[in-house]
Design an enzyme around this catalytic site. Sequence first.
Site, PDB file in Angstrom:
ATOM      1  N   GLU A   1      -1.488   9.986  -4.227  1.00 41.58           N
ATOM      2  CA  GLU A   1      -2.705  10.745  -3.921  1.00 41.58           C
ATOM      3  C   GLU A   1      -2.976  11.803  -4.979  1.00 41.58           C
ATOM      4  O   GLU A   1      -2.169  12.712  -5.167  1.00 41.58           O
ATOM      5  CB  GLU A   1      -2.599  11.354  -2.528  1.00 41.58           C
ATOM      6  CG  GLU A   1      -2.776  10.294  -1.451  1.00 41.58           C
ATOM      7  CD  GLU A   1      -2.496  10.790  -0.049  1.00 41.58           C
ATOM      8  OE1 GLU A   1      -2.905  10.094   0.884  1.00 41.58           O
ATOM      9  OE2 GLU A   1      -1.882  11.841   0.099  1.00 41.58           O
TER      10      GLU A   1
ATOM     11  N   THR B   1       6.036   5.726   2.257  1.00 49.35           N
ATOM     12  CA  THR B   1       5.076   5.388   3.307  1.00 49.35           C
ATOM     13  C   THR B   1       4.287   4.310   2.811  1.00 49.35           C
ATOM     14  O   THR B   1       3.346   4.504   2.071  1.00 49.35           O
ATOM     15  CB  THR B   1       3.996   6.383   3.544  1.00 49.35           C
ATOM     16  OG1 THR B   1       4.547   7.418   4.170  1.00 49.35           O
ATOM     17  CG2 THR B   1       2.928   5.804   4.437  1.00 49.35           C
TER      18      THR B   1
ATOM     19  N   LYS C   1       0.861  -1.192   0.000  1.00 49.60           N
ATOM     20  CA  LYS C   1       0.000   0.000   0.000  1.00 49.60           C
ATOM     21  C   LYS C   1       0.895   1.239   0.000  1.00 49.60           C
ATOM     22  O   LYS C   1       2.033   1.199   0.462  1.00 49.60           O
ATOM     23  CB  LYS C   1      -0.909   0.046   1.213  1.00 49.60           C
ATOM     24  CG  LYS C   1      -0.189   0.164   2.517  1.00 49.60           C
ATOM     25  CD  LYS C   1      -0.639   1.265   3.434  1.00 49.60           C
ATOM     26  CE  LYS C   1      -1.027   2.520   2.773  1.00 49.60           C
ATOM     27  NZ  LYS C   1      -0.839   3.696   3.682  1.00 49.60           N
TER      28      LYS C   1
ATOM     29  N   ASN D   1      -5.727  15.443   1.140  1.00 42.58           N
ATOM     30  CA  ASN D   1      -4.960  15.618   2.369  1.00 42.58           C
ATOM     31  C   ASN D   1      -5.505  16.687   3.286  1.00 42.58           C
ATOM     32  O   ASN D   1      -5.199  16.708   4.477  1.00 42.58           O
ATOM     33  CB  ASN D   1      -3.488  15.858   2.030  1.00 42.58           C
ATOM     34  CG  ASN D   1      -2.823  14.555   1.682  1.00 42.58           C
ATOM     35  OD1 ASN D   1      -2.747  13.662   2.506  1.00 42.58           O
ATOM     36  ND2 ASN D   1      -2.400  14.425   0.433  1.00 42.58           N
TER      37      ASN D   1
END
Lengths: 395, 395
Positions: A267, A183, A172, A390
């Site tokens: 993202e 991350t 992920k 975000n």
Amino acid sequence: MVLKIEVPGFVAGAVAAGLRKDQRRDVGVIFSKVPACAVGVFTTNQVQAAPVLLDKERIKSGRAQAVVVNSGNANACTGPGGVEDAKAMARAAASALGIAEDLVLVASTGVIGRPLNIAAIEGALPKIVGQLSPSGLLEVAEAIMTTDTFPKAVSRQERIADKSFTVAAVAKGAGMIRPDMATMLCFVCTDVGATPKALYESLARAVDGSFNTITVDGDTSTNDTVLMLANGLSGLNLEDPACAKAFQKVLDEVLATLALQIVEDGEGATKLVSILVKGASCEDDARQIAYTVAHSPLVKTAIFGEDANWGRIMAAIGRAGVAIKPETIQIHFGEILVVKDGQGCGQSAEAAGTKVLQADRLTIAIDLGMGSKTATVHTCDLSADYVKINADYRT
Amino acid sequence: MVLKIEVPGFVAGAVAAGLRKDQRRDVGVIFSKVPACAVGVFTTNQVQAAPVLLDKERIKSGRAQAVVVNSGNANACTGPGGVEDAKAMARAAASALGIAEDLVLVASTGVIGRPLNIAAIEGALPKIVGQLSPSGLLEVAEAIMTTDTFPKAVSRQERIADKSFTVAAVAKGAGMIRPDMATMLCFVCTDVGATPKALYESLARAVDGSFNTITVDGDTSTNDTVLMLANGLSGLNLEDPACAKAFQKVLDEVLATLALQIVEDGEGATKLVSILVKGASCEDDARQIAYTVAHSPLVKTAIFGEDANWGRIMAAIGRAGVAIKPETIQIHFGEILVVKDGQGCGQSAEAAGTKVLQADRLTIAIDLGMGSKTATVHTCDLSADYVKINADYRT
């Protein structure tokens, strides 16, 4: 074609335990029927989540048999209570699986700084263990998604003489992605046999050529974890040079594929952009410039806008902290030369460059004209959706 | 109250010469009736625009009498032809003003890599010079705006015994703002007298406490320029310690005010955020952490979203490359303690912290608990509008 992600001797599964706001799967288990050789690579962030602290301790033994993971909560900045929760999560998995507690590794991803709902995880584990299956790795891939828009899983098989081995991995990513490491969580299962030393060296090499070449936003998380379990059931062993060579090739490919999937699913990302820097005096210089360009919000927004604004790339190169000569720089967008000797190649070149930017995947090649060293970094564009995702993440 | 920006002995003016897509003023001139002491501070980017290259050469003399500036085109990455254009721009100004060519300094801002429309500038200069006026500095402040949403100008007067001196300055910023220096132009006019050495030291000190403490997006431009002209007409001189002290105080204040205006008007910014790091072992550490937090897209988007997501601040601190101990970190949003000893202070503290984030101006104070050194960086949030502005900049 249905994606089949199975490794002999491994079973897995995941359920929705209620840690997430939506009703998606959020707790998963990967289990090897026999104790496996286990190695890991962890975040370099000095603020490390409780599961990272626990795993770094446990993995010193070089052995593990299960991984338990949750999304929805990172169990980071949670103090001594957080470490107790990570241990309790492992204990509950061990108890449900009927194995020793110290053979269980733990991972978490999600919001930082909130106490884990450990009761929900403990309650879910017997159910997960009751439904483990060889094809359950895909469920785990789903359970670890946060802002990811698709589950990430890759499997490869390789034959050596009359035997074959498999490497399958789930991962992920999405935000807070930068090297050392992204991350991200990644769990690799394989049926080769190996010593912890050989397995670690192989993993470190593969991570260096994959997760350590990607960046979404330059933020390194507190929870980055790559774990690899090797159960040896294939009868092949890394001690055999032919197997070691074939395994490294397969592992490199599996992790590189996952790394690109992570960037592609960055993202808000609309484009996968490879920044290739060549002609550098040394690799560090090349890498430093590639990252500076890849992290520049002005470059990333121009790419999102499909604007061949190469001046922003020149400006990023010039502030990277590496000695350069503007007049020896050439920049290609795909096959199109847009900057020659530090100057623009005119409007028709820019128009052709703009066409390159309209693709979903593109390469920007920067030749510094200073030497022969190279580096490549994969990144994505910066879109208004990144901001939206975000800004609203916890609401 | 009408803002009055006038300095004895200086006149200025600007017109729309057609360099911009809109019909705004885009070429301006600042002129001192007598040759002035002149000093400058320039971008540290290795890719330097033609006017920067020219000014750095000319300012070695310590004297100048005029500045000619344009927006709409940065005259950067334009090769030897760009330097010729910068010289031609100075020559045209000198000719219209009737002064020596080497007393003219030049600045440009706008798109990188396109040839300057020098004919348009040459055509506009006689008109500008024909309408120079003591109050024309505000026109110059308008003429240098790019994505700025308001002109930036500050003036202060100070009396010493029976005399007084004035410091007035105009600036532009908006994007590509980070220290060493901001992407910005700033022109300071004063009527004190000074040697180039004393004037430069005073400017460098004021820049360090102002433009070098701000950041919008971490991108350093190719054109950053701060020029200061001191014509001595006040009869006061920096050789007088009382004047030197008063002048430094006024200059510090003028530049700090402009710096905050620049951040406040950062591209897409909705909030002015001061990141105060204290309790560091050394100032460099404090500054490094302040910038890492200030540049983190995840922190900046959370602030835009008014989400007290302090975990992202902890994560940014942890990856800043400075040795820290998570368990000694305290974080305040305004007066609200949201992180104590590296852990969250609970939901009511977060709710109070969220209220702080709803203001237009706020301070985030990070105490590392490692020593006594401090640093402050001023930045803004990262909004969807930043992306929109920069994706569409050239279209």
